[in-house]
Write an enzyme that holds these catalytic residues in place. Structure first.
Site, short mmCIF file in Angstrom:
data_model
loop_
_atom_site.label_atom_id
_atom_site.label_comp_id
_atom_site.label_asym_id
_atom_site.label_seq_id
_atom_site.Cartn_x
_atom_site.Cartn_y
_atom_site.Cartn_z
N SER A 22 0.75 -1.26 -0.19
CA SER A 22 0.19 0.11 0.10
C SER A 22 0.90 1.22 0.00
CB SER A 22 -0.87 0.06 1.22
OG SER A 22 -1.39 1.35 1.37
N LYS A 73 -13.74 -3.58 3.13
CA LYS A 73 -14.53 -2.40 2.87
C LYS A 73 -15.75 -2.78 3.35
CE LYS A 73 -11.73 0.24 -0.34
NZ LYS A 73 -11.81 1.17 -1.49
N ALA A 134 -17.11 -4.12 -13.01
CA ALA A 134 -18.24 -3.78 -12.16
C ALA A 134 -18.03 -4.20 -10.63
CB ALA A 134 -19.33 -4.76 -12.81
N ASN A 157 -18.81 -5.82 -18.12
CA ASN A 157 -18.22 -6.62 -17.34
C ASN A 157 -17.82 -8.02 -17.88
OD1 ASN A 157 -16.67 -6.56 -14.78
ND2 ASN A 157 -18.66 -7.92 -14.11
N THR A 159 -18.28 -10.92 -16.27
CA THR A 159 -19.25 -11.55 -15.63
C THR A 159 -20.57 -10.80 -15.71
OG1 THR A 159 -17.49 -12.63 -14.08
CG2 THR A 159 -20.01 -12.93 -13.71
N LEU A 223 -8.05 3.24 -13.70
CA LEU A 223 -7.77 3.37 -12.18
C LEU A 223 -6.52 2.84 -11.68
CD1 LEU A 223 -11.57 2.97 -11.08
CD2 LEU A 223 -10.58 5.17 -11.98
N TYR A 225 -2.78 2.29 -11.00
CA TYR A 225 -1.75 3.47 -11.05
C TYR A 225 -0.47 2.55 -10.90
CZ TYR A 225 -2.47 1.82 -6.07
OH TYR A 225 -2.70 1.10 -5.12
N GLY A 246 -4.66 6.35 -12.68
CA GLY A 246 -5.10 6.06 -11.32
C GLY A 246 -4.63 6.64 -10.27
P1 NAP Z 1 -13.10 -5.61 -7.52
O1 NAP Z 1 -14.21 -5.30 -6.81
O2 NAP Z 1 -12.31 -6.98 -7.05
O3 NAP Z 1 -13.56 -5.82 -9.10
C1 NAP Z 1 -12.75 -6.13 -10.27
C2 NAP Z 1 -13.62 -5.97 -11.53
O4 NAP Z 1 -12.58 -6.33 -12.48
C3 NAP Z 1 -14.65 -7.00 -11.67
O5 NAP Z 1 -15.66 -6.36 -12.31
C4 NAP Z 1 -13.99 -8.03 -12.49
O6 NAP Z 1 -14.77 -8.68 -13.30
C5 NAP Z 1 -13.01 -7.46 -13.45
N1 NAP Z 1 -11.77 -8.27 -13.71
C6 NAP Z 1 -10.97 -8.69 -12.67
N2 NAP Z 1 -10.18 -9.59 -13.43
C7 NAP Z 1 -10.49 -9.35 -14.67
C8 NAP Z 1 -10.02 -9.84 -16.00
N3 NAP Z 1 -8.76 -10.71 -16.00
N4 NAP Z 1 -10.44 -9.61 -17.06
C9 NAP Z 1 -11.50 -8.88 -17.05
N5 NAP Z 1 -12.39 -8.51 -15.96
C10 NAP Z 1 -11.54 -8.62 -14.76
O7 NAP Z 1 -11.83 -4.57 -7.55
P2 NAP Z 1 -11.99 -3.08 -7.48
O8 NAP Z 1 -11.62 -2.69 -6.05
O9 NAP Z 1 -13.14 -2.76 -8.16
O10 NAP Z 1 -10.72 -2.41 -8.35
C11 NAP Z 1 -10.68 -2.52 -9.92
C12 NAP Z 1 -9.39 -1.97 -10.28
O11 NAP Z 1 -9.35 -0.44 -9.79
C13 NAP Z 1 -8.10 -2.24 -9.92
O12 NAP Z 1 -7.13 -2.36 -10.81
C14 NAP Z 1 -7.69 -1.47 -8.61
O13 NAP Z 1 -6.23 -1.47 -8.53
C15 NAP Z 1 -8.38 -0.05 -9.25
N6 NAP Z 1 -8.68 0.76 -8.20
C16 NAP Z 1 -7.80 2.07 -7.92
C17 NAP Z 1 -8.20 2.95 -7.16
C18 NAP Z 1 -7.57 4.07 -7.08
O14 NAP Z 1 -7.68 4.85 -6.28
N7 NAP Z 1 -6.77 4.59 -8.28
C19 NAP Z 1 -8.90 2.67 -6.07
C20 NAP Z 1 -9.65 1.52 -6.25
C21 NAP Z 1 -9.48 0.41 -7.12
P3 NAP Z 1 -16.09 -9.86 -12.56
O15 NAP Z 1 -17.12 -9.45 -12.20
O16 NAP Z 1 -15.92 -10.77 -13.83
O17 NAP Z 1 -15.05 -10.86 -11.77
#
Ligand code: NAP
Length: 286
Positions: A22, A73, A134, A157, A159, A223, A225, A246
């Protein structure tokens, strides 16, 4: 470590599992030092299922606020005495603050994302958004976009059931993540937001087809980084799109959290620029 340890500092921190990667401790301790606040910010690796125990222990340990990352969370949302604003709407807390002996839950992710747009002169009012993914981050972005008057929002998405669940709960449109669908929706959207981990360091998967970026220039946000410039952003920039990484969201959500912890207003744009320079100069981001 920028913050000199004394026995009188009030403790802040981040809980997650894993938490070693982190950037929050570095970002917050930099800001604490800049603002000469009497805090120290620590990482707490807390196993899945133990978040509520941490909530009780934290007040005993003199922790007055903490950030929350994966996988806690939702557990902290159900553990706090009261969730407010976006946290209440999202069912998810990224910032917990102890006030008069009660833990209050907030979410600063969505407002952090919106500040990253505003920094580039982008106002979402009336704009159409296309989200890829999603999960929790997509939910935060949608909440923020709706709050700030966005127009049509579409979520695509991998799924379908997850896309449908998010879209139904937020009143937006949804579909699958096929290349043809992405291309069709991208051509109609003003702002694209990648909220999947596709293209992230350590994930050996990326978008199979980025030819959709040939459509008329718009705004492309990732998103992710790490790396700072994903393949999606590199190609989008080549095609003339405005790109937003991000890191901006990450830093702005941290600034908004510190405002809640310290109950003070911080000059967000100036602080963001300082944090970004510090992270780059010291090799925390590439
Ligand atoms: P999450 O709740 O686990 O959701 C992940 C999403 O990505 C789900 O929709 C999942 O689809 C999809 N996914 C995962 N692996 C995939 C793949 N190989 N191919 C296609 N789709 C895939 O995670 P989250 O918290 O939303 O985070 C998502 C991204 O945002 C991450 O990269 C995270 O590092 C980034 N993020 C950045 C910040 C920031 O401050 N910049 C904050 C939060 C998150 P399914 O529904 O099909 O599993």
């Amino acid at each position: 470590m920028l913050v000199k340890l004394t026995n009188r500092q009030v403790k802040l921190g981040v809980i997650g599992s894993p938490v070693a990667h982190s950037l929050s401790p570095v970002i917050h301790n930099y800001m604490i030092n800049e603002l000469a606040l009497n805090y120290i910010y620590l990482p707490f690796d807390v196993e899945r299922g133990n978040a509520k125990k941490f909530l009780n222990a934290a007040s005993l340990m003199g922790v007055t606020g903490f950030n929350v990352t994966m996988p806690h969370k939702q557990d902290i949302f159900s553990g706090v005495a009261e969730a407010l604003g976006d946290a209440l709407a999202a069912g998810s807390v990224n910032t917990a603050v102890l006030k008069c002996g009660r833990w209050l839950g907030y979410s600063t992710d969505g407002d952090g994302f919106n500040l990253s747009l505003l920094e580039k002169g982008v106002n979402v009012r009336g704009k159409s958004l296309l989200l890829l993914g999603a999960g929790g981050a997509a939910r935060a972005v949608i909440l923020s976009a709706k709050k700030n008057g966005a127009g049509k929002i579409v979520v695509l998405n991998r799924t379908a059931a997850n896309a449908k669940a998010l879209a139904d709960s937020m009143g937006v449109e949804y579909g699958g993540l096929e290349s043809s669908r992405i291309a069709a929706e991208f051509a109609r959207a003003d702002i694209l937001v990648n909220s999947t981990p596709l293209g992230m360091h350590g994930i050996d998967q990326d978008f199979m087809d980025l030819s959709f970026l040939s459509a008329a220039p718009g705004i492309v946000c990732d998103l992710i980084y790490n790396p700072l410039r994903t393949e999606l952003l590199k190609r989008a920039e080549q095609k003339g799109h405005v790109v937003i990484n991000g890191l901006s969201m990450l830093i702005y959500q941290a600034i908004l959290s510190l405002e809640l912890f310290a109950d003070m207003k911080i000059g967000a744009h100036e602080m963001k620029s300082g944090v970004e320079k510090y992270l780059l100069k010291n090799g925390y981001i590439h």
